[in-house]
Design a protein around this motif. Structure first.
Motif, PDB file in Angstrom:
ATOM      1  N   THR A 121       0.827  -1.207   0.000  1.00 31.14           N
ATOM      2  CA  THR A 121       0.000   0.000   0.000  1.00 31.14           C
ATOM      3  C   THR A 121       0.865   1.264   0.000  1.00 31.14           C
ATOM      4  N   PRO A 122       0.456   2.271  -0.791  1.00 33.05           N
ATOM      5  CA  PRO A 122       1.264   3.489  -0.949  1.00 33.05           C
ATOM      6  C   PRO A 122       1.264   4.361   0.298  1.00 33.05           C
ATOM      7  N   PRO A 123       2.329   5.112   0.492  1.00 32.54           N
ATOM      8  CA  PRO A 123       2.337   6.081   1.589  1.00 32.54           C
ATOM      9  C   PRO A 123       1.286   7.159   1.363  1.00 32.54           C
ATOM     10  N   SER A 124       0.713   7.635   2.451  1.00 33.65           N
ATOM     11  CA  SER A 124      -0.356   8.629   2.364  1.00 33.65           C
ATOM     12  C   SER A 124      -0.353   9.472   3.625  1.00 33.65           C
ATOM     13  N   HIS A 125      -1.040  10.607   3.568  1.00 31.28           N
ATOM     14  CA  HIS A 125      -1.133  11.472   4.749  1.00 31.28           C
ATOM     15  C   HIS A 125      -2.029  10.841   5.818  1.00 31.28           C
ATOM     16  N   THR A 126      -3.026  10.085   5.386  1.00 32.31           N
ATOM     17  CA  THR A 126      -3.929   9.407   6.309  1.00 32.31           C
ATOM     18  C   THR A 126      -4.152   7.977   5.821  1.00 32.31           C
ATOM     19  N   TYR A 127      -4.537   7.097   6.740  1.00 35.77           N
ATOM     20  CA  TYR A 127      -4.747   5.691   6.410  1.00 35.77           C
ATOM     21  C   TYR A 127      -6.085   5.214   6.973  1.00 35.77           C
ATOM     22  N   PRO A 128      -6.589   4.090   6.444  1.00 35.55           N
ATOM     23  CA  PRO A 128      -7.824   3.533   6.997  1.00 35.55           C
ATOM     24  C   PRO A 128      -7.607   3.059   8.430  1.00 35.55           C
ATOM     25  N   ALA A 129      -8.688   2.917   9.159  1.00 34.13           N
ATOM     26  CA  ALA A 129      -8.597   2.360  10.508  1.00 34.13           C
ATOM     27  C   ALA A 129      -8.205   0.889  10.406  1.00 34.13           C
ATOM     28  N   PRO A 130      -7.367   0.395  11.319  1.00 32.74           N
ATOM     29  CA  PRO A 130      -6.997  -1.036  11.303  1.00 32.74           C
ATOM     30  C   PRO A 130      -8.237  -1.920  11.335  1.00 32.74           C
ATOM     31  N   GLY A 132      -9.124  -6.213  11.305  1.00 30.94           N
ATOM     32  CA  GLY A 132      -8.676  -7.594  11.247  1.00 30.94           C
ATOM     33  C   GLY A 132      -7.155  -7.678  11.273  1.00 30.94           C
ATOM     34  N   GLU A 133      -6.591  -8.374  10.291  1.00 33.87           N
ATOM     35  CA  GLU A 133      -5.135  -8.524  10.207  1.00 33.87           C
ATOM     36  C   GLU A 133      -4.469  -7.333   9.526  1.00 33.87           C
ATOM     37  N   GLN A 134      -5.257  -6.440   8.968  1.00 32.96           N
ATOM     38  CA  GLN A 134      -4.689  -5.282   8.273  1.00 32.96           C
ATOM     39  C   GLN A 134      -4.505  -4.145   9.277  1.00 32.96           C
ATOM     40  N   THR A 135      -3.298  -4.068   9.798  1.00 37.07           N
ATOM     41  CA  THR A 135      -3.031  -3.094  10.866  1.00 37.07           C
ATOM     42  C   THR A 135      -1.970  -2.066  10.493  1.00 37.07           C
ATOM     43  N   MET A 136      -1.146  -2.357   9.483  1.00 34.33           N
ATOM     44  CA  MET A 136      -0.082  -1.445   9.078  1.00 34.33           C
ATOM     45  C   MET A 136      -0.219  -1.140   7.598  1.00 34.33           C
ATOM     46  N   PHE A 137       0.033   0.123   7.231  1.00 35.02           N
ATOM     47  CA  PHE A 137      -0.144   0.551   5.847  1.00 35.02           C
ATOM     48  C   PHE A 137       1.024   1.445   5.409  1.00 35.02           C
ATOM     49  N   GLY A 138       1.122   1.653   4.110  1.00 32.35           N
ATOM     50  CA  GLY A 138       1.997   2.693   3.588  1.00 32.35           C
ATOM     51  C   GLY A 138       3.456   2.341   3.426  1.00 32.35           C
ATOM     52  N   GLY A 139       3.788   1.048   3.311  1.00 31.59           N
ATOM     53  CA  GLY A 139       5.201   0.659   3.200  1.00 31.59           C
ATOM     54  C   GLY A 139       5.710   0.466   1.793  1.00 31.59           C
ATOM     55  N   ALA A 140       4.959   0.898   0.781  1.00 32.42           N
ATOM     56  CA  ALA A 140       5.312   0.603  -0.606  1.00 32.42           C
ATOM     57  C   ALA A 140       6.678   1.147  -1.015  1.00 32.42           C
ATOM     58  N   GLU A 141       7.037   2.312  -0.525  1.00 32.24           N
ATOM     59  CA  GLU A 141       8.331   2.884  -0.922  1.00 32.24           C
ATOM     60  C   GLU A 141       9.487   2.042  -0.394  1.00 32.24           C
ATOM     61  N   HIS A 142       9.422   1.624   0.831  1.00 28.22           N
ATOM     62  CA  HIS A 142      10.492   0.792   1.399  1.00 28.22           C
ATOM     63  C   HIS A 142      10.538  -0.565   0.707  1.00 28.22           C
ATOM     64  N   PHE A 143       9.375  -1.127   0.391  1.00 31.07           N
ATOM     65  CA  PHE A 143       9.346  -2.406  -0.316  1.00 31.07           C
ATOM     66  C   PHE A 143       9.938  -2.256  -1.714  1.00 31.07           C
ATOM     67  N   TYR A 144       9.643  -1.146  -2.370  1.00 31.93           N
ATOM     68  CA  TYR A 144      10.250  -0.868  -3.677  1.00 31.93           C
ATOM     69  C   TYR A 144      11.770  -0.803  -3.557  1.00 31.93           C
ATOM     70  N   GLN A 145      12.262  -0.137  -2.529  1.00 28.04           N
ATOM     71  CA  GLN A 145      13.706  -0.023  -2.332  1.00 28.04           C
ATOM     72  C   GLN A 145      14.332  -1.397  -2.089  1.00 28.04           C
ATOM     73  N   LYS A 204      -9.103   5.777  -2.782  1.00 28.93           N
ATOM     74  CA  LYS A 204      -8.423   5.948  -4.070  1.00 28.93           C
ATOM     75  C   LYS A 204      -7.236   6.915  -3.987  1.00 28.93           C
ATOM     76  N   SER A 205      -6.488   6.820  -2.892  1.00 29.54           N
ATOM     77  CA  SER A 205      -5.360   7.731  -2.708  1.00 29.54           C
ATOM     78  C   SER A 205      -4.241   7.506  -3.719  1.00 29.54           C
ATOM     79  N   ILE A 206      -4.282   6.391  -4.467  1.00 26.44           N
ATOM     80  CA  ILE A 206      -3.267   6.160  -5.496  1.00 26.44           C
ATOM     81  C   ILE A 206      -3.298   7.261  -6.546  1.00 26.44           C
ATOM     82  N   TYR A 207      -4.437   7.896  -6.717  1.00 27.19           N
ATOM     83  CA  TYR A 207      -4.528   8.972  -7.707  1.00 27.19           C
ATOM     84  C   TYR A 207      -3.651  10.167  -7.340  1.00 27.19           C
TER      85      TYR A 207
END
Length: 301
Positions: A121-130, A132-145, A204-207
């Protein structure tokens, strides 16, 4: 020290016994043809990844064309089999070689929900509320690196990679990561296969990343796919897609990229009678075939 080693060995044997408890004694673990794997730790993400590699055919003079397959625990095996079939088709004067790289996690599940959610998931200024198992977001840049600065150099050293034939394949959140990489780092891959991308994620924060997209001449092919049943999949998408294809987010994105990249081949495939999950499998065939066809057309591949 000896006591510690003995204790560790006993724990390992106990775990090994648990893993094979239901397996008849005359059966052995299966292996995949021409495949190798190792666990690689990333300093960028501080995570361990199960990286599986299939070497299809002899190493070409200019290195292997490479296909990176996200969610490797689920999709490495079918993608390597598809590559084997493409390479082994009869009546080919010059079959093309492949390096298929599955990037997965150290889990016994097909999908590591917490880690893939964070990594894709892309980094963003805000994220959805956690949830179930989806508790962390926004690591796409580090994963790309991790892919470009840690994994790729190691693969190039160990196997040899053709720097002009790099394909990224991702499904669902993996497709969302493909869009992030395309919009922010277009030079890193030459071909993108974006299957059922979760464009709806985080309103749709990817836009926001699309606005920064600057095409680069290395981009050769982009394929976006969608399962027909996704057009009415109201149960999984909070911004439920319309039943009209031309209004579906993935198709709108295809039109944007088609107009933005006049010198590249940008295509869209609607896979009939397929749901969101099952659309991954025809998309694997389409993506591997795309990479193979591109290589066939290049005498230096």
């Amino acid at each position: 020290m000896m006591k510690k080693l003995l204790s560790t060995s006993l724990i390992f044997l106990a775990l090994q016994g648990c893993a094979t408890m239901d397996t008849p004694a005359n059966w052995q673990p299966a292996t995949l043809l021409n495949s190798h794997e190792q666990i690689i730790h990333s300093a960028w993400t501080n995570k361990d990844y199960l990286v599986q590699v299939a070497t299809i055919g002899k190493k070409p003079k200019n290195g292997y064309p490479v296909v990176y397959v996200l969610d490797g625990n689920a999709f490495f095996a079918p993608s390597s089999s598809i590559a084997q079939m493409l390479h082994g088709r009869p009546n080919q004067a010059h079959p093309k070689s492949f390096l298929v790289v599955g990037i997965g996690y150290t889990t016994k599940r097909l999908f590591d929900i917490p880690n893939r959610t964070h990594d894709y998931t892309p980094p963003s200024h805000t994220y959805p509320a956690p949830k179930g198992e989806q508790t962390m977001f926004g690591g796409a840049e580090h994963f790309y690196q991790f892919i470009t600065h840690e994994l790729t150099p190691r693969l190039d050293k160990d196997f040899g990679i053709n720097a002009h034939h790099r394909t990224l394949w991702g499904h669902s959140y993996g497709g969302l990561f493909g869009l992030y990489a395309l919009f922010n780092h277009p030079k890193s891959f030459d071909n993108y296969v974006i299957a059922s991308p979760s464009i709806w994620w985080n309103h749709k924060s990817i836009y926001q990343h699309q606005d920064n997209f600057s095409p680069t001449p290395n981009i050769n092919r982009i394929l976006i796919t969608l399962g027909e049943q996704e057009l009415t999949a109201h149960h999984r998408n909070p911004d439920a897609p319309t039943s009209t294809l031309t209004d579906a987010d993935a198709y709108v994105l295809y039109q944007f990229l088609h107009n933005k990249l006049p010198n590249a081949h940008v295509n869209f495939a609607l896979n009939q009678a397929h749901s969101h999950g099952l659309n991954a499998y025809p998309s694997l065939i389409q993506g591997l075939t795309l990479a193979y066809t591109i290589c066939q057309a290049d005498r230096l591949c």
